[in-house]
Enzyme design. Structure first.
Site, PDB file in Angstrom:
ATOM      1  N   CYS A   3       0.858  -1.187   0.000  1.00 58.84           N
ATOM      2  CA  CYS A   3       0.000   0.000   0.000  1.00 58.84           C
ATOM      3  C   CYS A   3       0.894   1.237   0.000  1.00 58.84           C
ATOM      4  O   CYS A   3       1.756   1.388   0.878  1.00 58.84           O
ATOM      5  CB  CYS A   3      -0.899  -0.027   1.234  1.00 58.84           C
ATOM      6  SG  CYS A   3      -1.707   1.543   1.554  1.00 58.84           S
ATOM      7  N   HIS A  99      -7.904   8.388   3.648  1.00 59.97           N
ATOM      8  CA  HIS A  99      -7.170   9.658   3.630  1.00 59.97           C
ATOM      9  C   HIS A  99      -8.107  10.835   3.447  1.00 59.97           C
ATOM     10  O   HIS A  99      -9.179  10.714   2.844  1.00 59.97           O
ATOM     11  CB  HIS A  99      -6.104   9.661   2.518  1.00 59.97           C
ATOM     12  CG  HIS A  99      -6.642   9.335   1.156  1.00 59.97           C
ATOM     13  ND1 HIS A  99      -6.878   8.044   0.744  1.00 59.97           N
ATOM     14  CD2 HIS A  99      -7.006  10.131   0.121  1.00 59.97           C
ATOM     15  CE1 HIS A  99      -7.361   8.063  -0.493  1.00 59.97           C
ATOM     16  NE2 HIS A  99      -7.469   9.324  -0.889  1.00 59.97           N
ATOM     17  N   HIS A 101      -8.222  14.689   1.828  1.00 61.65           N
ATOM     18  CA  HIS A 101      -7.577  15.689   0.970  1.00 61.65           C
ATOM     19  C   HIS A 101      -7.860  17.052   1.600  1.00 61.65           C
ATOM     20  O   HIS A 101      -9.013  17.363   1.908  1.00 61.65           O
ATOM     21  CB  HIS A 101      -8.210  15.705  -0.427  1.00 61.65           C
ATOM     22  CG  HIS A 101      -8.048  14.441  -1.214  1.00 61.65           C
ATOM     23  ND1 HIS A 101      -7.163  14.322  -2.258  1.00 61.65           N
ATOM     24  CD2 HIS A 101      -8.681  13.237  -1.124  1.00 61.65           C
ATOM     25  CE1 HIS A 101      -7.267  13.105  -2.781  1.00 61.65           C
ATOM     26  NE2 HIS A 101      -8.176  12.433  -2.114  1.00 61.65           N
TER      27      HIS A 101
HETATM   28  P1  AMP Z   1      -8.229   9.194  -3.998  1.00 59.62           P
HETATM   29  O1  AMP Z   1      -8.841   9.272  -5.364  1.00 59.62           O
HETATM   30  O2  AMP Z   1      -9.042   9.936  -2.962  1.00 59.62           O
HETATM   31  O3  AMP Z   1      -7.936   7.758  -3.585  1.00 59.62           O
HETATM   32  O4  AMP Z   1      -6.878   9.988  -4.087  1.00 59.62           O
HETATM   33  C1  AMP Z   1      -5.603   9.425  -4.020  1.00 59.62           C
HETATM   34  C2  AMP Z   1      -4.618  10.549  -4.145  1.00 59.62           C
HETATM   35  O5  AMP Z   1      -3.339  10.055  -3.809  1.00 59.62           O
HETATM   36  C3  AMP Z   1      -4.515  11.174  -5.541  1.00 59.62           C
HETATM   37  O6  AMP Z   1      -4.818  12.569  -5.456  1.00 59.62           O
HETATM   38  C4  AMP Z   1      -3.059  10.916  -5.931  1.00 59.62           C
HETATM   39  O7  AMP Z   1      -2.500  11.988  -6.673  1.00 59.62           O
HETATM   40  C5  AMP Z   1      -2.390  10.727  -4.577  1.00 59.62           C
HETATM   41  N1  AMP Z   1      -1.167   9.915  -4.587  1.00 59.62           N
HETATM   42  C6  AMP Z   1      -1.012   8.675  -5.120  1.00 59.62           C
HETATM   43  N2  AMP Z   1       0.231   8.230  -4.915  1.00 59.62           N
HETATM   44  C7  AMP Z   1       0.887   9.200  -4.218  1.00 59.62           C
HETATM   45  C8  AMP Z   1       2.199   9.333  -3.698  1.00 59.62           C
HETATM   46  N3  AMP Z   1       3.135   8.370  -3.850  1.00 59.62           N
HETATM   47  N4  AMP Z   1       2.520  10.474  -3.023  1.00 59.62           N
HETATM   48  C9  AMP Z   1       1.605  11.449  -2.878  1.00 59.62           C
HETATM   49  N5  AMP Z   1       0.349  11.380  -3.329  1.00 59.62           N
HETATM   50  C10 AMP Z   1      -0.018  10.272  -4.002  1.00 59.62           C
HETATM   51 ZN    ZN Z   2      -2.066   1.392   3.772  1.00 58.67          ZN
END
Ligand code: AMP
Ligand code: ZN
Length: 112
Positions: A3, A99, A101
């Site tokens: 993950c 998470h 945002h």
């Molecule tokens: P969600 O659609 O709410 O699951 O958003 C996942 C978010 O994680 C997206 O905005 C991605 O740009 C961000 N994301 C994915 N991988 C990484 C990473 N390695 N570092 C920082 N952000 C990430």
């Molecule tokens: Zn995790």
């Protein structure tokens, strides 16, 4: 399966970390959609808000204090910001690790 956010929380993959508490970590989204786009995630792999509800009141206070602190540090506390949690397919959730945002720094559109 590995993950991404667990790997970031454990320091195994790099991220631009902006703040950290004992239970949560805040880092910059790799693909920001606004000038401020920070992700605040539990260090432990949780997948649903119900699991977060099992956290102690102190830990939940810690989470909201961290969100407030990040907004303040990013300079959006006065101008306004949005906290979004995408859950499941219809919300287009990509990373299953729970998470928040934190979005700000520009005039945001309507939700939905
Ligand atoms: P969600 O659609 O709410 O699951 O958003 C996942 C978010 O994680 C997206 O905005 C991605 O740009 C961000 N994301 C994915 N991988 C990484 C990473 N390695 N570092 C920082 N952000 C990430
Ligand atoms: Zn995790």
């Amino acid at each position: 399966m590995a993950c991404t956010f667990c790997e970031i929380a454990s320091g195994n993959i790099p991220a631009s970390i902006v703040a950290e508490t004992s239970n949560f970590i805040a880092f910059r989204d790799i693909n920001p959609i606004s000038p401020t786009h920070i992700l605040v995630v539990p260090k432990k792999h949780l997948e649903s808000p119900a699991e977060l509800a099992s956290y102690s009141g102190e830990a939940v206070k810690e989470l909201f204090s961290l969100l407030d602190e990040v907004a303040d540090r990013e300079g959006v506390k006065e101008t306004g910001y949005r906290i979004v949690m995408n859950i499941g397919d219809d919300a287009k959730q990509e990373v299953l690790h729970l998470h928040f945002h934190l979005l700000g720094g520009r005039r945001l559109g309507s939700i939905g």
